[in-house]
Write an enzyme that holds these catalytic residues in place. Sequence first.
Site, PDB file in Angstrom:
ATOM      1  N   ALA A 187     -54.231  -6.648 -86.003  1.00  0.00           N
ATOM      2  CA  ALA A 187     -55.089  -5.352 -85.788  1.00  0.00           C
ATOM      3  C   ALA A 187     -56.358  -5.554 -85.441  1.00  0.00           C
ATOM      4  CB  ALA A 187     -54.563  -4.239 -86.765  1.00  0.00           C
ATOM      5  N   ASP A 188     -56.820  -6.499 -86.422  1.00  0.00           N
ATOM      6  CA  ASP A 188     -58.420  -7.022 -86.460  1.00  0.00           C
ATOM      7  C   ASP A 188     -58.600  -7.491 -85.283  1.00  0.00           C
ATOM      8  OD1 ASP A 188     -59.382  -5.841 -88.681  1.00  0.00           O
ATOM      9  OD2 ASP A 188     -58.936  -7.481 -90.047  1.00  0.00           O
ATOM     10  N   VAL A 189     -57.692  -8.486 -84.917  1.00  0.00           N
ATOM     11  CA  VAL A 189     -57.984  -9.659 -83.801  1.00  0.00           C
ATOM     12  C   VAL A 189     -57.804  -8.504 -82.392  1.00  0.00           C
ATOM     13  CG1 VAL A 189     -56.925 -11.075 -82.406  1.00  0.00           C
ATOM     14  CG2 VAL A 189     -57.058 -11.351 -84.777  1.00  0.00           C
TER      15      VAL A 189
END
Length: 395
Positions: free
Chosen positions: A168-170
């Site tokens: 999700a961060d990426v």
Amino acid sequence: MKGALEGIRIIDISRVLAGPFCSMILGDLGAEVIKIEHYKTGDETRGWGPPFVSGESAYYLCANRNKQSITLNLKSEEGKEIFRRLVSTGDVVVQNFKAGTLDKMGLGYEHLKELNPSLIFASITGFGATGPYKDLPGYDYIIQAMSGLMSITGERDGSPLKVGVAIADVLTGLYTCIGILSALQHRNRTGEGQEIDISLLDCQVSSLVNVASNYLCSGATPERMGNQHPNIVPYQVFSAKDGDLVVAVGNDEQFKRFTAALGRPELAEMDEFLHNQNRLEAKEKLVSICGELLSHKTKKEWKVLLDDAGIPNGPINSIKEMFEDPQIHAREMVVELEHPLIRDLKMTGSPIKLSKTPVQIRLHPPLYGEHTESILEQIGYHPDEIIHLKQNKVI
């Protein structure tokens, strides 16, 4: 050779992964990135490990090359003034404080655009600037859970699983980068800056692609399917003689070639396997047959046979095996950087291959506060003033 974004200055006050990953991509593309870190602790990931290499965290290293680091106390008035000066010289701010935090400090978009009307201000939060969850903190793991991603990840009869990286961060870092590039293009046409509101939850929901579409079109709640595909058969993991491989048969013509490679071409002529819809209905029987046939040869043997037949396939590599793959080296996906502390620092390369403005790895991931004094001098601070700022714990 000039980078595509040469002349663009990024003021990055984000931490951990989504924001730093975004600003690293912009730095790879030629932008100047000034990473502002907490004057006492720095980016949290500097302490995340092991592994550490010569005192530097591998986690921190992965998302912070092509940047300069300055330490700053944004709660002090002098620190705020330094930040404002930097913003007045910059093009883009990337930040991932909780929604409204910078506004309360007098450093939000509405305040900063008075200094720099062409400023692009990218805000990354867990849930966005609106909605009932806007004040909640957002972490990748929580987003994977709330977005539905974990509900479709794992074996059918097993527990929900997260993806093995902070996906999700990426994805949020990538979406933020797209938003910034779009805003820069708008500014090129109009001279106007703008605010970008990016949410981890929004980005992960958008990235559910066909799974989300299947639900929206049918109303049926998608379930975990392990390594199988909800719409295509055979399209999953199989066990060879010496390990696992993935076979992805995408259409009826490929299925004919696949069965020929298996030595059982008659399977493609059987009514129960003739078309993908038939194969979905007879999935268990077909998977059992394919699994038994594939178990008699090694991964390498099947790689040759299936490649020759034009069937998408690949061994399930360990990270070590992946980095030893000649394709990875041919694509320059491992690069070496000079670093003041780490000998022969290796990092993953950039996947963006531009023919006219190629990515260049110009700067090592900076040491904590490595460029504080030089940056302050650039924006007009005298050496005596810098000493004062240090004594007063502004930097």
